[in-house]
Scaffold this active site. Structure first.
Site, PDB file in Angstrom:
ATOM      1  N   PHE A 134       0.851  -1.191   0.000  1.00  0.00           N
ATOM      2  CA  PHE A 134       0.000   0.000   0.000  1.00  0.00           C
ATOM      3  C   PHE A 134       0.888   1.244   0.000  1.00  0.00           C
ATOM      4  CE2 PHE A 134      -4.533   1.008   0.667  1.00  0.00           C
ATOM      5  CZ  PHE A 134      -5.088  -0.177   0.208  1.00  0.00           C
ATOM      6  N   GLN A 255      -8.090  14.705   3.005  1.00  0.00           N
ATOM      7  CA  GLN A 255      -7.434  13.874   1.985  1.00  0.00           C
ATOM      8  C   GLN A 255      -8.297  13.633   0.749  1.00  0.00           C
ATOM      9  OE1 GLN A 255      -6.565   9.371   2.648  1.00  0.00           O
ATOM     10  NE2 GLN A 255      -4.603  10.423   2.598  1.00  0.00           N
ATOM     11  N   HIS A 257      -8.412  11.050  -2.207  1.00  0.00           N
ATOM     12  CA  HIS A 257      -7.879   9.749  -2.641  1.00  0.00           C
ATOM     13  C   HIS A 257      -7.604   9.861  -4.135  1.00  0.00           C
ATOM     14  CE1 HIS A 257      -7.590   5.503  -3.534  1.00  0.00           C
ATOM     15  NE2 HIS A 257      -7.684   5.200  -2.260  1.00  0.00           N
ATOM     16  N   LEU A 267     -14.901   4.852  -4.886  1.00  0.00           N
ATOM     17  CA  LEU A 267     -13.502   4.500  -4.684  1.00  0.00           C
ATOM     18  C   LEU A 267     -13.046   3.292  -5.501  1.00  0.00           C
ATOM     19  CD1 LEU A 267     -11.345   5.742  -2.781  1.00  0.00           C
ATOM     20  CD2 LEU A 267     -11.513   3.606  -1.536  1.00  0.00           C
ATOM     21  N   GLU A 270      -6.809   1.674  -3.353  1.00  0.00           N
ATOM     22  CA  GLU A 270      -5.362   1.735  -3.546  1.00  0.00           C
ATOM     23  C   GLU A 270      -4.788   0.316  -3.679  1.00  0.00           C
ATOM     24  OE1 GLU A 270      -3.622   4.700  -1.037  1.00  0.00           O
ATOM     25  OE2 GLU A 270      -1.820   3.517  -0.783  1.00  0.00           O
ATOM     26  N   ARG A 301      -0.799   9.251  -0.726  1.00  0.00           N
ATOM     27  CA  ARG A 301      -1.949   9.745  -1.495  1.00  0.00           C
ATOM     28  C   ARG A 301      -1.865  11.225  -1.875  1.00  0.00           C
ATOM     29  NH1 ARG A 301      -6.635   6.448   1.793  1.00  0.00           N
ATOM     30  NH2 ARG A 301      -6.075   4.471   0.827  1.00  0.00           N
ATOM     31  N   HIS A 367     -12.092  12.139   0.353  1.00  0.00           N
ATOM     32  CA  HIS A 367     -12.059  10.821   0.976  1.00  0.00           C
ATOM     33  C   HIS A 367     -12.031  10.821   2.494  1.00  0.00           C
ATOM     34  CE1 HIS A 367     -11.296   6.573   1.117  1.00  0.00           C
ATOM     35  NE2 HIS A 367     -10.151   6.728   1.742  1.00  0.00           N
ATOM     36  N   ARG A 409      -2.887  11.057   5.747  1.00  0.00           N
ATOM     37  CA  ARG A 409      -2.986   9.683   6.251  1.00  0.00           C
ATOM     38  C   ARG A 409      -2.490   8.688   5.209  1.00  0.00           C
ATOM     39  NH1 ARG A 409      -6.657   5.521   5.423  1.00  0.00           N
ATOM     40  NH2 ARG A 409      -8.358   6.691   4.483  1.00  0.00           N
TER      41      ARG A 409
HETATM   42  C1  LIG Z   1     -14.990   3.936   0.149  1.00  0.00           C
HETATM   43  C2  LIG Z   1     -14.034   3.923   1.294  1.00  0.00           C
HETATM   44  C3  LIG Z   1     -13.029   2.969   1.362  1.00  0.00           C
HETATM   45  C4  LIG Z   1     -12.152   2.962   2.429  1.00  0.00           C
HETATM   46  N1  LIG Z   1     -11.171   2.012   2.464  1.00  0.00           N
HETATM   47  C5  LIG Z   1     -10.339   1.965   3.532  1.00  0.00           C
HETATM   48  C6  LIG Z   1      -9.363   0.928   3.642  1.00  0.00           C
HETATM   49  O1  LIG Z   1      -9.266   0.039   2.802  1.00  0.00           O
HETATM   50  N2  LIG Z   1      -8.544   0.942   4.714  1.00  0.00           N
HETATM   51  C7  LIG Z   1      -8.625   1.889   5.689  1.00  0.00           C
HETATM   52  O2  LIG Z   1      -7.864   1.841   6.652  1.00  0.00           O
HETATM   53  N3  LIG Z   1      -9.556   2.881   5.612  1.00  0.00           N
HETATM   54  C8  LIG Z   1     -10.421   2.918   4.573  1.00  0.00           C
HETATM   55  N4  LIG Z   1     -11.368   3.905   4.512  1.00  0.00           N
HETATM   56  C9  LIG Z   1     -11.541   4.818   5.646  1.00  0.00           C
HETATM   57  C10 LIG Z   1     -12.208   4.110   6.809  1.00  0.00           C
HETATM   58  O3  LIG Z   1     -13.084   3.132   6.327  1.00  0.00           O
HETATM   59  C11 LIG Z   1     -13.002   5.060   7.700  1.00  0.00           C
HETATM   60  O4  LIG Z   1     -12.268   6.210   7.993  1.00  0.00           O
HETATM   61  C12 LIG Z   1     -13.354   4.375   9.034  1.00  0.00           C
HETATM   62  O5  LIG Z   1     -13.919   3.102   8.791  1.00  0.00           O
HETATM   63  C13 LIG Z   1     -14.307   5.237   9.833  1.00  0.00           C
HETATM   64  O6  LIG Z   1     -14.795   4.514  10.932  1.00  0.00           O
HETATM   65  P1  LIG Z   1     -15.649   5.261  12.035  1.00  0.00           P
HETATM   66  O7  LIG Z   1     -16.012   4.216  13.044  1.00  0.00           O
HETATM   67  O8  LIG Z   1     -14.938   6.448  12.509  1.00  0.00           O
HETATM   68  O9  LIG Z   1     -16.945   5.798  11.272  1.00  0.00           O
HETATM   69  P2  LIG Z   1     -18.109   5.109  10.417  1.00  0.00           P
HETATM   70  O10 LIG Z   1     -17.866   3.700  10.117  1.00  0.00           O
HETATM   71  O11 LIG Z   1     -18.407   6.006   9.315  1.00  0.00           O
HETATM   72  O12 LIG Z   1     -19.343   5.155  11.407  1.00  0.00           O
HETATM   73  C14 LIG Z   1     -19.989   6.375  11.743  1.00  0.00           C
HETATM   74  C15 LIG Z   1     -21.278   6.061  12.452  1.00  0.00           C
HETATM   75  O13 LIG Z   1     -21.795   7.249  13.018  1.00  0.00           O
HETATM   76  C16 LIG Z   1     -23.174   7.326  12.744  1.00  0.00           C
HETATM   77  N5  LIG Z   1     -23.609   8.708  12.794  1.00  0.00           N
HETATM   78  C17 LIG Z   1     -23.102   9.788  12.146  1.00  0.00           C
HETATM   79  N6  LIG Z   1     -23.790  10.888  12.496  1.00  0.00           N
HETATM   80  C18 LIG Z   1     -24.743  10.506  13.376  1.00  0.00           C
HETATM   81  C19 LIG Z   1     -25.766  11.181  14.087  1.00  0.00           C
HETATM   82  N7  LIG Z   1     -25.973  12.483  13.962  1.00  0.00           N
HETATM   83  N8  LIG Z   1     -26.575  10.468  14.895  1.00  0.00           N
HETATM   84  C20 LIG Z   1     -26.406   9.115  15.024  1.00  0.00           C
HETATM   85  N9  LIG Z   1     -25.461   8.421  14.373  1.00  0.00           N
HETATM   86  C21 LIG Z   1     -24.630   9.122  13.570  1.00  0.00           C
HETATM   87  C22 LIG Z   1     -23.283   6.709  11.364  1.00  0.00           C
HETATM   88  O14 LIG Z   1     -24.613   6.385  11.106  1.00  0.00           O
HETATM   89  C23 LIG Z   1     -22.372   5.499  11.552  1.00  0.00           C
HETATM   90  O15 LIG Z   1     -23.047   4.486  12.258  1.00  0.00           O
HETATM   91  C24 LIG Z   1     -12.269   3.926   3.454  1.00  0.00           C
HETATM   92  C25 LIG Z   1     -13.268   4.876   3.387  1.00  0.00           C
HETATM   93  C26 LIG Z   1     -14.129   4.897   2.306  1.00  0.00           C
HETATM   94  C27 LIG Z   1     -15.160   5.989   2.264  1.00  0.00           C
END
Ligand SMILES: Cc1cc2nc3c(=O)[nH]c(=O)nc-3n(C[C@H](O)[C@H](O)[C@H](O)COP(=O)(O)OP(=O)(O)OC[C@H]3O[C@@H](n4cnc5c(N)ncnc54)[C@H](O)[C@@H]3O)c2cc1C
Length: 594
Positions: A134, A255, A257, A267, A270, A301, A367, A409
């Site tokens: 990566f 960031q 992507h 997406l 990568e 990135r 991203h 990142r």
């Molecule tokens: C398409 C894509 C591919 C990716 N691929 C990778 C990868 O391969 N490797 C890597 O390391 N990272 C990757 N990332 C980044 C990574 O997936 C995320 O940054 C990470 O998973 C975020 O996790 P989180 O728990 O912070 O938030 P999330 O998983 O987004 O969870 C947020 C939660 O908060 C809730 N929420 C938000 N606002 C409210 C509200 N007002 N009231 C109640 N609930 C709310 C949402 O409903 C959800 O349940 C990727 C991101 C994307 C978009």
């Protein structure tokens, strides 16, 4: 069903339907929220987890494709110290190194824990967890070539990780609330008593009382027009924090992507380049040789996104158009079908291109937010951004800034950040619990949430929220994207000022309180504008280029003046900045070359 003590009726009736009491309330059911929930529940705490979505498994973590970084060394030599160095260098030396050390060390434990919970990783022929290359992850403190560090499950890594945690949380008996939209924190000075939510299904307001409240609400990529992020990425948690007087840290670093599907932003992991994919311009050249001659497509990135944008601007986009090619044809059908099946499916369905036979048209896509709610290394929120703890309030995952990613990142470090610091946060809550208390619910606890709903439903103007959102996304895309300069940023400032006026002249035709998606989108728009404001003012303020923040008018990194974190405070009277030192423990800033 209204509580006269809480409500001071105006035009819209938003009843406070329910008061819930839990030991711990977690807003967000992504990787960060679920890890914390599991740790709290394991320790016997009454733990509730909520999401604004219809089910926890729709959290954006589900979309993670390429992998999770950990120096397991399953296929070749690797050490956590190398991973830490790469993270710090990738961050353009803005990461706090105490946090980056934890990230790299705990990565090994967290992947093993996922495995023990049953996460179905892809495997090597010997049955070990498979690892791929990566961007920015290299051998020997940057001296060697790309290292096999990203642990993956084909190109559906987030899918398997999120389901693994969700099943564990169910098994332990974590209480879930779905379609519950958190609007505001209940606070008493720098102490948190819980959160007020709008129940999307029944229309009422709910107050959740808790000794510990965790914000784990993800990012805000929806502020841009071309984005890889979910519709739910709207800065709700960051906005709640700002309104409680908490600053946001390092928001200017957002960031892009490098490889989003052209036009749509979806997406293209990568992992495509990790498996050996090329980036090709209109001349058929692998142009990365001119930008990162050693690491080529596997440079970090920020560098690859700038290279692609520069090629397009120089007229070397495909047929002179605004995209270039990601070419994975030479990997062959077997690798594409087994390791990148989702990429193939998305390309065929959304671009009409089968990557086994044709190159994929791509463009950089919004991203990931490096900045967010400032926390200590255990997820405790800093009230002033650096030294005072906001009692009972925690943040983890993409909405938080601990800060392990600094100005940029590395791929695969975000599912890792959400997992490592979500888990640490749960452990910290258990540790702190004896000293936390249930604060009394004041009569006006729901006032802020009620006002937010009323602000939208009471408008009698003529502008629809989607018009304003379109203006926001277009402006951010044009002026606050891969490259920035003062002129463009000032344009965005005037768009933001204009949007504030328009918000007061908004019109939402649906006045109901149940399943009112327009109301929800209008609230989210307000949050996005607040986040965009923090990004734009932060970018204007930081007169240097570092990581993902590339100022054309200040092209050099300026450690003398800017080797520091930005803290952005906002209240009704305006905004102000403060700063804090970067924690440097092992690696001193040096020129960043790949
Ligand atoms: C398409 C894509 C591919 C990716 N691929 C990778 C990868 O391969 N490797 C890597 O390391 N990272 C990757 N990332 C980044 C990574 O997936 C995320 O940054 C990470 O998973 C975020 O996790 P989180 O728990 O912070 O938030 P999330 O998983 O987004 O969870 C947020 C939660 O908060 C809730 N929420 C938000 N606002 C409210 C509200 N007002 N009231 C109640 N609930 C709310 C949402 O409903 C959800 O349940 C990727 C991101 C994307 C978009």
């Amino acid at each position: 069903m209204k509580d006269p003590k809480v409500l001071n009726e105006k035009v819209v009736d938003v009843p406070l339907r329910n008061i819930h009491k839990h030991d711990v309330v977690i807003v967000g059911t992504g990787l960060a929220g679920l890890w914390a929930a599991i740790e709290c529940k394991k320790a016997g705490l009454d733990t509730a987890c909520m999401t604004k979505l219809s089910m926890p498994q729709r959290s954006h973590s589900i979309a993670a494709q390429g992998g999770t970084a950990a120096s397991l060394g399953n296929l070749e030599e690797d050490y956590w110290e190398w991973h830490m160095f790469d993270t710090v260098k990738g961050s353009d030396f803005l990461a706090d190194q105490d946090a980056a050390e934890i990230l790299a060390k705990d990565a090994i434990t967290i992947v093993r824990e996922y495995e023990h919970m049953g996460a179905p990783f892809s495997r090597t022929p010997d049955g070990l967890i498979a690892q791929r290359k990566f961007g920015g992850h290299v051998k020997d403190f940057g001296r060697g070539g790309p290292v096999l560090r990203a642990c993956y499950a084909a190109d559906r890594t987030g899918h398997v990780l999120l389901h693994t945690l969700w099943q564990k949380a169910l098994e332990l008996g974590v209480r879930f609330y779905t379609e519950m939209f958190a609007i505001s924190l209940i606070t008493d000075g720098p102490k948190c008593a819980g959160v007020v939510t709008w129940d999307i299904k029944s229309g009422g307001l709910h107050a959740f009382k808790a000794k510990a409240t965790l914000i784990a609400t993800g990012g805000y990529g929806r502020a841009w027009k071309i984005t890889a992020t979910a519709y739910s990425y709207t800065a709700d948690g960051q906005y709640m924090a700002l309104r409680a007087g908490i600053p946001l840290e390092d928001m200017e670093f957002f960031q892009f992507h490098p490889t989003g599907l052209f036009d749509r932003g979806i997406l293209m992991t990568e992992g495509c380049r990790g498996e050996g994919g090329y980036l090709i311009n209109d001349l058929g050249e692998r142009f990365m040789k001119n930008y990162a001659p050693e690491k080529m497509e596997l440079a970090p990135r920020d560098i690859v996104s700038r290279a692609i944008t520069s090629e397009i601007e120089a007229g070397r986009g495909i047929n002179g158009g605004p995209y270039i090619y990601l070419d994975i044809r030479h990997l062959g059908a077997e690798i594409i079908n087994t390791r990148l099946p989702q990429i193939r499916e998305i390309s065929i369905k959304f671009a009409g291109v089968d990557p086994i036979h044709e190159p994929i048209p791509i463009v950089p896509t919004a991203h990931y937010s490096m900045g967010g709610i400032p926390t200590d290394i255990d997820g405790r929120v800093w009230y002033d951004g650096k030294s005072q703890i906001f009692s009972g309030l925690y943040a983890a995952g993409e909405c938080a800034c601990v800060s392990v990613h600094g100005a940029n990142r590395l791929g695969c470090n975000s599912t890792l950040d959400a997992s490592v610091f979500g888990r640490r946060c749960g452990i910290a809550i258990v540790k702190d619990f004896a000293n936390l208390e249930h604060l009394p619910l004041e009569e006006d606890s729901a006032k802020m949430a009620k006002e937010e709903i009323e602000f939208i439903l009471n408008q009698k103007g003529s502008i629809r929220p989607e018009e304003i959102r379109n203006e926001l996304q277009t402006g951010m895309q044009n002026y606050v994207a891969v490259f920035r300069d003062e002129k463009g940023l000032l344009k965005m400032v005037s768009i933001i000022e204009d949007m504030h006026k328009k918000m007061k002249d908004m019109f939402v035709s649906d006045k109901s309180l149940t399943y009112n998606t327009t109301l929800m989108e209008a609230m989210e728009l307000r949050h996005l504008i607040a986040a965009a404001e923090a990004v734009t003012y932060g970018a204007l303020n930081r007169t240097e280029s570092r990581g993902a923040h590339a100022r054309r008018d200040y092209p050099k990194r300026d450690d003398e003046n800017w080797l520091k974190h930005t803290l952005y405070f906002r209240d009704e009277s305006g905004f102000r900045f403060d700063y804090k030192e970067v924690k440097i423990t092992r690696f001193f800033p040096e020129e960043r070359k790949y």
